[in-house]
Design an enzyme around this catalytic site. Structure first.
Site, PDB file in Angstrom:
ATOM      1  N   TYR A  52       0.847  -1.205   0.000  1.00  0.00           N
ATOM      2  CA  TYR A  52       0.000   0.000   0.000  1.00  0.00           C
ATOM      3  C   TYR A  52       0.877   1.247   0.000  1.00  0.00           C
ATOM      4  O   TYR A  52       1.879   1.297   0.723  1.00  0.00           O
ATOM      5  CB  TYR A  52      -0.887   0.023   1.259  1.00  0.00           C
ATOM      6  CG  TYR A  52      -2.349  -0.015   0.888  1.00  0.00           C
ATOM      7  CD1 TYR A  52      -2.951   1.102   0.312  1.00  0.00           C
ATOM      8  CD2 TYR A  52      -3.113  -1.167   1.062  1.00  0.00           C
ATOM      9  CE1 TYR A  52      -4.279   1.067  -0.074  1.00  0.00           C
ATOM     10  CE2 TYR A  52      -4.440  -1.199   0.675  1.00  0.00           C
ATOM     11  CZ  TYR A  52      -5.022  -0.086   0.108  1.00  0.00           C
ATOM     12  OH  TYR A  52      -6.324  -0.118  -0.276  1.00  0.00           O
ATOM     13  N   GLU A  54      -0.590   4.910  -0.554  1.00  0.00           N
ATOM     14  CA  GLU A  54      -1.401   6.094  -0.900  1.00  0.00           C
ATOM     15  C   GLU A  54      -0.547   7.348  -0.852  1.00  0.00           C
ATOM     16  O   GLU A  54       0.237   7.541   0.089  1.00  0.00           O
ATOM     17  CB  GLU A  54      -2.572   6.239   0.072  1.00  0.00           C
ATOM     18  CG  GLU A  54      -3.710   5.298  -0.261  1.00  0.00           C
ATOM     19  CD  GLU A  54      -4.853   5.389   0.737  1.00  0.00           C
ATOM     20  OE1 GLU A  54      -4.820   6.256   1.630  1.00  0.00           O
ATOM     21  OE2 GLU A  54      -5.766   4.553   0.629  1.00  0.00           O
ATOM     22  N   ASP A 197      -7.060  12.233 -25.952  1.00  0.00           N
ATOM     23  CA  ASP A 197      -7.050  10.847 -25.476  1.00  0.00           C
ATOM     24  C   ASP A 197      -6.406  10.004 -26.572  1.00  0.00           C
ATOM     25  O   ASP A 197      -7.059   9.637 -27.551  1.00  0.00           O
ATOM     26  CB  ASP A 197      -8.493  10.403 -25.186  1.00  0.00           C
ATOM     27  CG  ASP A 197      -8.574   8.946 -24.739  1.00  0.00           C
ATOM     28  OD1 ASP A 197      -7.571   8.224 -24.862  1.00  0.00           O
ATOM     29  OD2 ASP A 197      -9.664   8.529 -24.291  1.00  0.00           O
ATOM     30  N   THR A 223      -3.817   5.062 -22.433  1.00  0.00           N
ATOM     31  CA  THR A 223      -3.739   3.792 -21.717  1.00  0.00           C
ATOM     32  C   THR A 223      -2.341   3.220 -21.949  1.00  0.00           C
ATOM     33  O   THR A 223      -1.648   3.607 -22.896  1.00  0.00           O
ATOM     34  CB  THR A 223      -4.792   2.785 -22.238  1.00  0.00           C
ATOM     35  OG1 THR A 223      -4.729   2.765 -23.666  1.00  0.00           O
ATOM     36  CG2 THR A 223      -6.183   3.151 -21.797  1.00  0.00           C
ATOM     37  N   LYS A 226      -2.952  -1.653 -24.874  1.00  0.00           N
ATOM     38  CA  LYS A 226      -3.060  -1.348 -26.319  1.00  0.00           C
ATOM     39  C   LYS A 226      -1.669  -1.276 -26.992  1.00  0.00           C
ATOM     40  O   LYS A 226      -0.823  -2.120 -26.737  1.00  0.00           O
ATOM     41  CB  LYS A 226      -3.833  -0.047 -26.534  1.00  0.00           C
ATOM     42  CG  LYS A 226      -5.243  -0.035 -25.899  1.00  0.00           C
ATOM     43  CD  LYS A 226      -6.050   1.105 -26.438  1.00  0.00           C
ATOM     44  CE  LYS A 226      -7.405   1.340 -25.861  1.00  0.00           C
ATOM     45  NZ  LYS A 226      -7.721   1.147 -24.500  1.00  0.00           N
ATOM     46  N   ARG A 232      -2.414  -3.167 -18.019  1.00  0.00           N
ATOM     47  CA  ARG A 232      -3.562  -2.248 -17.948  1.00  0.00           C
ATOM     48  C   ARG A 232      -3.154  -1.067 -17.076  1.00  0.00           C
ATOM     49  O   ARG A 232      -2.567  -1.246 -16.007  1.00  0.00           O
ATOM     50  CB  ARG A 232      -4.760  -2.942 -17.308  1.00  0.00           C
ATOM     51  CG  ARG A 232      -5.068  -4.254 -17.952  1.00  0.00           C
ATOM     52  CD  ARG A 232      -6.362  -4.237 -18.677  1.00  0.00           C
ATOM     53  NE  ARG A 232      -6.212  -5.078 -19.826  1.00  0.00           N
ATOM     54  CZ  ARG A 232      -6.990  -5.018 -20.888  1.00  0.00           C
ATOM     55  NH1 ARG A 232      -7.979  -4.156 -20.918  1.00  0.00           N
ATOM     56  NH2 ARG A 232      -6.795  -5.811 -21.911  1.00  0.00           N
TER      57      ARG A 232
HETATM   58  C1  LIG Z   1      -9.860   6.145 -26.641  1.00  0.00           C
HETATM   59  C2  LIG Z   1     -10.055   5.354 -25.380  1.00  0.00           C
HETATM   60  N1  LIG Z   1     -10.069   5.991 -24.206  1.00  0.00           N
HETATM   61  C3  LIG Z   1     -10.266   5.347 -23.053  1.00  0.00           C
HETATM   62  C4  LIG Z   1     -10.429   3.982 -23.028  1.00  0.00           C
HETATM   63  C5  LIG Z   1     -10.695   3.301 -21.723  1.00  0.00           C
HETATM   64  O1  LIG Z   1      -9.686   2.475 -21.324  1.00  0.00           O
HETATM   65  P1  LIG Z   1      -9.967   1.280 -20.280  1.00  0.00           P
HETATM   66  O2  LIG Z   1     -10.664   0.208 -21.041  1.00  0.00           O
HETATM   67  O3  LIG Z   1      -8.582   0.922 -19.851  1.00  0.00           O
HETATM   68  O4  LIG Z   1     -10.781   1.835 -19.178  1.00  0.00           O
HETATM   69  C6  LIG Z   1     -10.410   3.262 -24.224  1.00  0.00           C
HETATM   70  C7  LIG Z   1     -10.622   1.803 -24.221  1.00  0.00           C
HETATM   71  O5  LIG Z   1     -10.783   1.138 -25.164  1.00  0.00           O
HETATM   72  C8  LIG Z   1     -10.235   3.973 -25.442  1.00  0.00           C
HETATM   73  O6  LIG Z   1     -10.246   3.359 -26.625  1.00  0.00           O
END
Ligand SMILES: Cc1ncc(COP(=O)(O)O)c(C=O)c1O
Length: 425
Positions: A52, A54, A197, A223, A226, A232
């Site tokens: 842990y 935090e 994003d 993320t 991917k 993750r």
């Molecule tokens: C563009 C985009 N943003 C956010 C996410 C969310 O990611 P997670 O599935 O790890 O929550 C995804 C997931 O596919 C995504 O394609």
């Protein structure tokens, strides 16, 4: 000796083994998936998971954090170096919580957010009405044009009309390059924050195959699974420096680094997942090697060849092709729904996902299209030559969608082929 029965769970171990075999024996073409290295898998299964911590390195609410502090600092420094930013938060549990943190940092409940609609290529967290982003905030959604390209004129018009406080650029099923500067101009015209994003395209941003939003968007989120081939998780990136703690912060641009850090903890999360942070650090080290740029180039080259081959075979690609790692195919002219195509391809050992196409006349539960991409196949060492073969197999499976015996034989053939392209070790 502790006599508590730390029994092994053979049932789950067997399932994990079966999943590894399923991946190895087929073609994983869901564009948000990839295969992590053993180096990443090893730290994910380490004792770091027990700890842990935090807070942030040097300022934790728990003792015994000397080692995890080092792990997190290494992950932060590598993220900053890789993407060329001055501030990185590596604690978000995944992409959706990371987007939630950005909203929480920059907005008040009820503020207006302008993001791409899910059915046109956006993600749920970009303002879908049943998601936190569409319930806690006043979400308005933009779309693509008829051909599937982002309709920047509509984005500008909606921005003028709705005066959002945040515009979200970044997509989950969009096969073309994003014009970050155009989105910035639109955001500036209404004094909105811009979130990029880049979860889907971050590997291509690293390799230079997609323009980077760094220095253009206020916050960049990706993320770490991917394209990045990590565990993750997510990175929230920005420029600037966190201010001294405990000061009440206005939601201004110069306060973004502190606002993000405070949104993660105490705003939304408790203890960071230290095994995950370690896995992110390992993946970032790999991404900093020159070979990763080669990987990104190959992902893009493979996608282009696959798209061209499929179009030669009469497949209709949304936008007429791709310049990223993914493509969306409208299956209507092939006489199959997206769901039927996903099922037939799955029986042949090719994993894709059903997906809506822009202005889809069908229901999102059984949409017109499928979405597929090349990151995982490229990780296994497949190149242009193999993409020609993969396109032929996709065509064959679609043509024999009703013939289970044929699809089963195809799966055997594909499994044989995959032996030359093992998962990373
Ligand atoms: C563009 C985009 N943003 C956010 C996410 C969310 O990611 P997670 O599935 O790890 O929550 C995804 C997931 O596919 C995504 O394609």
């Amino acid at each position: 000796m502790n006599d508590f029965p730390f029994i092994a769970d053979e049932e789950i171990q067997e399932l994990a083994k079966k999943e590894a075999e399923r991946q190895a024996n087929g073609l994983e073409m869901i564009p948000s998936e990839n295969h992590t290295s053993e180096a990443v898998l090893n730290v994910l299964g380490s004792r770091l998971t027990d700890k842990y911590s935090e807070g942030y390195p040097g300022a934790r609410y728990y003792g015994g954090c000397e080692i995890v502090d080092q792990v997190e600092n290494i992950a932060i420094e590598r993220a900053k170096e890789l993407f060329g930013v001055t501030h990185a938060n590596v604690q978000a549990y995944s992409g959706s919580p990371a987007n939630q943190a950005v909203y929480f940092a920059l907005l008040e409940p009820g503020d207006t957010v302008l993001g791409m609609h899910l059915f046109y290529g956006g993600h749920m967290t970009h303002g879908l009405k049943v998601n936190f982003s569409g319930t806690l905030y006043n979400s308005v959604q933009y779309h693509t044009d008829k051909s599937g390209f982002i309709d920047y004129d509509e984005v500008a018009k909606m921005a003028r009309e709705h005066k959002p406080k945040l515009i979200v650029g970044g997509y989950t099923a969009y096969p073309r390059k994003v014009d970050w500067k155009k989105l910035r101009e639109i955001a500036d015209s209404v004094d909105a924050f811009l979130l990029a994003d880049i979860s889907h395209i971050s590997a291509l941003v690293v390799s230079g195959d997609h323009p980077s939003p760094v220095g253009i968007a206020d916050v960049v989120m990706t993320t770490t699974h991917k394209g990045m081939r990590g565990p993750r998780g997510a990175l929230i990136l920005c420029n600037g420096n966190p201010s001294t703690p405990l000061k009440k912060l206005e939601k201004t641009k110069e306060n973004i680094p502190s606002l993000i850090d405070r949104a993660i903890i105490p705003g939304l999360q408790g203890g960071p997942h230290n095994h995950q942070t370690a896995g992110i650090a390992v993946a970032l080290k790999q991404a900093l090697q020159p070979e990763f740029k080669e990987y990104g180039h190959q992902v893009a080259k493979n996608a282009k060849v696959l798209a061209d081959e499929l179009m030669k075979r009469g497949f209709e690609l949304v936008t007429g092709g791709t310049d990223t790692h993914l493509m969306v195919i409208d299956m209507n002219n092939k006489g199959l729904s997206g769901k039927e195509a996903e099922k037939a391809l799955g029986k042949a050992g090719i994993t894709v996902n059903k997906n809506t196409v822009p202005f889809d006349p069908r229901s999102p539960f059984d949409p017109s299209g499928i979405r597929l991409g090349t990151p995982a196949l490229t990780t296994r060492g497949m190149k242009e030559k193999e993409m020609v073969q993969v396109a032929a197999w996709i065509d064959e499976a679609v043509q024999h969608a009703d013939d289970d015996a044929h699809l089963k034989n195809m799966h055997k053939e594909i499994t044989k082929f995959t032996k030359d392209f093992p998962l990373p070790s």
